[in-house]
Design a protein around this motif. Structure first.
Motif, PDB file in Angstrom:
ATOM      1  N   GLY A  13       0.890  -1.044  -0.027  1.00 34.75           N
ATOM      2  CA  GLY A  13       0.057  -0.002   0.104  1.00 34.75           C
ATOM      3  C   GLY A  13       0.740   1.256   0.163  1.00 34.75           C
ATOM      4  O   GLY A  13       0.426   2.125   0.452  1.00 34.75           O
ATOM      5  N   LEU A  14       1.996   1.123  -0.360  1.00 36.89           N
ATOM      6  CA  LEU A  14       3.170   2.378  -0.529  1.00 36.89           C
ATOM      7  C   LEU A  14       3.561   2.432  -1.923  1.00 36.89           C
ATOM      8  O   LEU A  14       3.581   1.630  -2.667  1.00 36.89           O
ATOM      9  CB  LEU A  14       4.285   2.252   0.575  1.00 36.89           C
ATOM     10  CG  LEU A  14       3.884   1.985   1.975  1.00 36.89           C
ATOM     11  CD1 LEU A  14       5.096   1.411   2.659  1.00 36.89           C
ATOM     12  CD2 LEU A  14       3.245   3.188   2.462  1.00 36.89           C
ATOM     13  N   PHE A  38       5.965  -3.715  -2.325  1.00 38.32           N
ATOM     14  CA  PHE A  38       5.561  -4.956  -1.740  1.00 38.32           C
ATOM     15  C   PHE A  38       6.489  -5.108  -0.683  1.00 38.32           C
ATOM     16  O   PHE A  38       7.686  -5.040  -0.466  1.00 38.32           O
ATOM     17  CB  PHE A  38       5.812  -6.156  -2.826  1.00 38.32           C
ATOM     18  CG  PHE A  38       4.979  -5.929  -4.013  1.00 38.32           C
ATOM     19  CD1 PHE A  38       3.662  -6.126  -4.204  1.00 38.32           C
ATOM     20  CD2 PHE A  38       5.768  -5.329  -5.339  1.00 38.32           C
ATOM     21  CE1 PHE A  38       2.979  -6.176  -5.523  1.00 38.32           C
ATOM     22  CE2 PHE A  38       4.868  -5.185  -6.466  1.00 38.32           C
ATOM     23  CZ  PHE A  38       3.693  -5.598  -6.530  1.00 38.32           C
ATOM     24  N   ASP A  39       5.674  -6.038   0.265  1.00 37.48           N
ATOM     25  CA  ASP A  39       6.178  -6.082   1.733  1.00 37.48           C
ATOM     26  C   ASP A  39       7.083  -7.226   1.776  1.00 37.48           C
ATOM     27  O   ASP A  39       6.796  -8.302   1.630  1.00 37.48           O
ATOM     28  CB  ASP A  39       5.065  -6.123   2.709  1.00 37.48           C
ATOM     29  CG  ASP A  39       5.722  -5.856   4.120  1.00 37.48           C
ATOM     30  OD1 ASP A  39       6.658  -6.097   4.410  1.00 37.48           O
ATOM     31  OD2 ASP A  39       4.585  -5.575   4.930  1.00 37.48           O
ATOM     32  N   ARG A  50      10.235  -3.421  -1.554  1.00 40.88           N
ATOM     33  CA  ARG A  50      10.627  -3.627  -2.780  1.00 40.88           C
ATOM     34  C   ARG A  50       9.734  -3.687  -3.776  1.00 40.88           C
ATOM     35  O   ARG A  50       8.550  -4.010  -3.794  1.00 40.88           O
ATOM     36  CB  ARG A  50      11.609  -5.006  -3.181  1.00 40.88           C
ATOM     37  CG  ARG A  50      12.390  -5.034  -4.175  1.00 40.88           C
ATOM     38  CD  ARG A  50      13.211  -6.148  -4.556  1.00 40.88           C
ATOM     39  NE  ARG A  50      14.197  -6.374  -3.641  1.00 40.88           N
ATOM     40  CZ  ARG A  50      15.581  -6.083  -3.928  1.00 40.88           C
ATOM     41  NH1 ARG A  50      15.823  -5.244  -5.116  1.00 40.88           N
ATOM     42  NH2 ARG A  50      16.488  -6.372  -3.127  1.00 40.88           N
ATOM     43  N   CYS A  51       9.996  -2.737  -4.961  1.00 46.51           N
ATOM     44  CA  CYS A  51       8.848  -2.704  -6.258  1.00 46.51           C
ATOM     45  C   CYS A  51       9.357  -3.808  -7.245  1.00 46.51           C
ATOM     46  O   CYS A  51      10.208  -4.562  -6.906  1.00 46.51           O
ATOM     47  CB  CYS A  51       8.800  -1.450  -6.727  1.00 46.51           C
ATOM     48  SG  CYS A  51      10.582  -0.992  -7.777  1.00 46.51           S
ATOM     49  N   ARG A  52       8.440  -3.878  -8.038  1.00 47.72           N
ATOM     50  CA  ARG A  52       8.543  -5.082  -8.909  1.00 47.72           C
ATOM     51  C   ARG A  52       9.866  -5.068  -9.944  1.00 47.72           C
ATOM     52  O   ARG A  52      10.230  -5.896 -10.250  1.00 47.72           O
ATOM     53  CB  ARG A  52       7.433  -5.140 -10.061  1.00 47.72           C
ATOM     54  CG  ARG A  52       7.123  -6.442 -10.881  1.00 47.72           C
ATOM     55  CD  ARG A  52       6.049  -6.222 -11.843  1.00 47.72           C
ATOM     56  NE  ARG A  52       4.775  -6.229 -11.020  1.00 47.72           N
ATOM     57  CZ  ARG A  52       4.208  -7.581 -10.603  1.00 47.72           C
ATOM     58  NH1 ARG A  52       4.943  -8.827 -10.906  1.00 47.72           N
ATOM     59  NH2 ARG A  52       2.990  -7.470 -10.183  1.00 47.72           N
ATOM     60  N   LEU A  84      13.292   4.478   3.562  1.00 47.25           N
ATOM     61  CA  LEU A  84      12.121   4.804   3.016  1.00 47.25           C
ATOM     62  C   LEU A  84      11.558   6.087   3.637  1.00 47.25           C
ATOM     63  O   LEU A  84      10.778   7.090   3.258  1.00 47.25           O
ATOM     64  CB  LEU A  84      11.099   3.794   2.968  1.00 47.25           C
ATOM     65  CG  LEU A  84       9.747   3.933   2.580  1.00 47.25           C
ATOM     66  CD1 LEU A  84       9.901   4.415   1.014  1.00 47.25           C
ATOM     67  CD2 LEU A  84       8.770   2.841   2.653  1.00 47.25           C
ATOM     68  N   SER A  85      11.577   6.161   5.165  1.00 49.86           N
ATOM     69  CA  SER A  85      11.147   7.198   5.837  1.00 49.86           C
ATOM     70  C   SER A  85      11.760   8.508   5.375  1.00 49.86           C
ATOM     71  O   SER A  85      11.281   9.501   5.631  1.00 49.86           O
ATOM     72  CB  SER A  85      11.208   6.786   7.447  1.00 49.86           C
ATOM     73  OG  SER A  85      10.817   7.797   8.202  1.00 49.86           O
TER      74      SER A  85
END
Length: 333
Positions: free
Chosen positions: A227-228, A238-239, A249-251, A261-262
């Protein structure tokens, strides 16, 4: 894992890392029976003379790694700017794969590659730096039989990275730079025991770090949707979290720890607030001009509306300024 391959020491550093690496270079044993691979966070376009500076102080040869070469004992090889440094099937890969934690080179990809390639022969070391790059990779390295070494946070110029590494690997060897070379020599000379087959997820993460090596598009995503949004490509994250380690990590392969990320989200919020502040002050300025023009031509109602709109815009701008001030106060606390 090649039985004849030398032990490999992976060293990761960020802020304060140049000073730490120069200090360490002076102390490395000229008979060190291991290859040393170094990743330092650095700007992509900035020229670097770190290999030359380290080479002047080090009893071992120091230079940038070359794609395709085999690491040999008694050499120190650095990741070039804007390139990850990996080891795959006994050879080095100097690759422009997706950034991790906002960095290329990043430390986590090197440690994951060492976990797969060298297993119990791998030694991962985290030096001075901000945030937490290297912590997740160090945990993977230890889980696959390797050994973790962390610079004493009380000694590091920037203790955040060493402390983050110790949060994930509390059993890591904590040592000063003065004692680190001796620790490396002792670990590299010990007998190798055990090892384990790399996990499929670790192998897939390494694949995602390698430029030009794709993952089958039909495969399921790296984990459940988080959800980010990925700050690098705006794709869904994805978690990959486990236990007390939050990771995403993204696809296409960009990876983020909780702290990285923060941090990038904080930067994005600050940019958005300054953009809003500029827009509100521009709006107030325009409305004041409209009010003056309307007053000059005798349109009192239009002038009053414009002044009210300008007043509201300035009130909103004041709130945004307060938010920015509160953020800066929180950062310095």
């Amino acid at each position: 894992m090649d039985a004849d391959a030398p032990p490999v020491i992976g060293v990761g550093a960020s802020a304060g890392g140049v000073e730490a690496l120069l200090d360490l270079a002076e102390r490395l044993d000229p008979d060190l029976p291991a290859a040393v691979l170094v990743v330092l966070h650095q700007p992509a376009e900035a020229p670097t003379v770190l290999p030359e500076l380290m080479d002047r102080r080090c009893a071992l040869p120091v230079r940038h790694a070359v794609h395709g070469e085999r690491p040999v004992a008694g050499a120190v090889l650095l990741a070039p700017p804007d390139h990850h440094l990996l080891i795959v099937d006994g050879r080095l890969e100097v690759t422009r794969g997706p950034r991790e934690n906002g960095h290329r080179p990043a430390i986590d990809p090197l440690f994951r590659a060492l976990a797969i390639e060298s297993g119990p022969r791998a030694i991962g070391c985290v030096l001075s730096g901000l945030l937490d790059d290297g912590a997740a990779g160090l945990l993977a390295l230890v889980r696959h039989g390797g050994t973790a070494v962390v610079q004493d946070p009380d000694e590091a110029l920037y203790p955040s990275m060493p402390r983050a590494a110790l949060e994930q690997v509390p059993g890591a060897i904590v040592t000063s730079l003065a004692e680190m070379s001796t620790t490396f020599s002792q670990l590299a000379a010990r007998p190798v025991i055990g090892g384990r087959r790399p996990s499929p997820r670790l192998e897939r993460e390494l694949t995602l770090s390698r430029a030009g090596v794709g993952v089958n598009d039909q495969e399921r995503p790296p984990g459940p949707p988080a959800g980010l949004v990925c700050p690098d490509c705006s794709g869904p994250l994805f978690d990959l979290s486990e236990d007390n380690l939050l990771r995403y990590r993204c696809r296409v392969g960009h990876a983020w720890s909780e702290k990285s990320l923060s941090s990038v989200q904080d930067d994005g919020i600050e940019r958005a607030l300054f953009t809003a502040l500029q827009a509100l002050e521009d709006k107030a300025d325009l409305q004041h001009r409209i009010a003056r023009a309307a007053h000059d031509r005798g349109s009192a109602r239009t002038a009053d509306r414009a002044r009210e709109t300008a007043h509201q815009a300035l009130q909103s701008a004041g709130l945004v300024r307060d938010l920015l001030a509160d953020r800066k106060a929180g950062d310095s606390a």
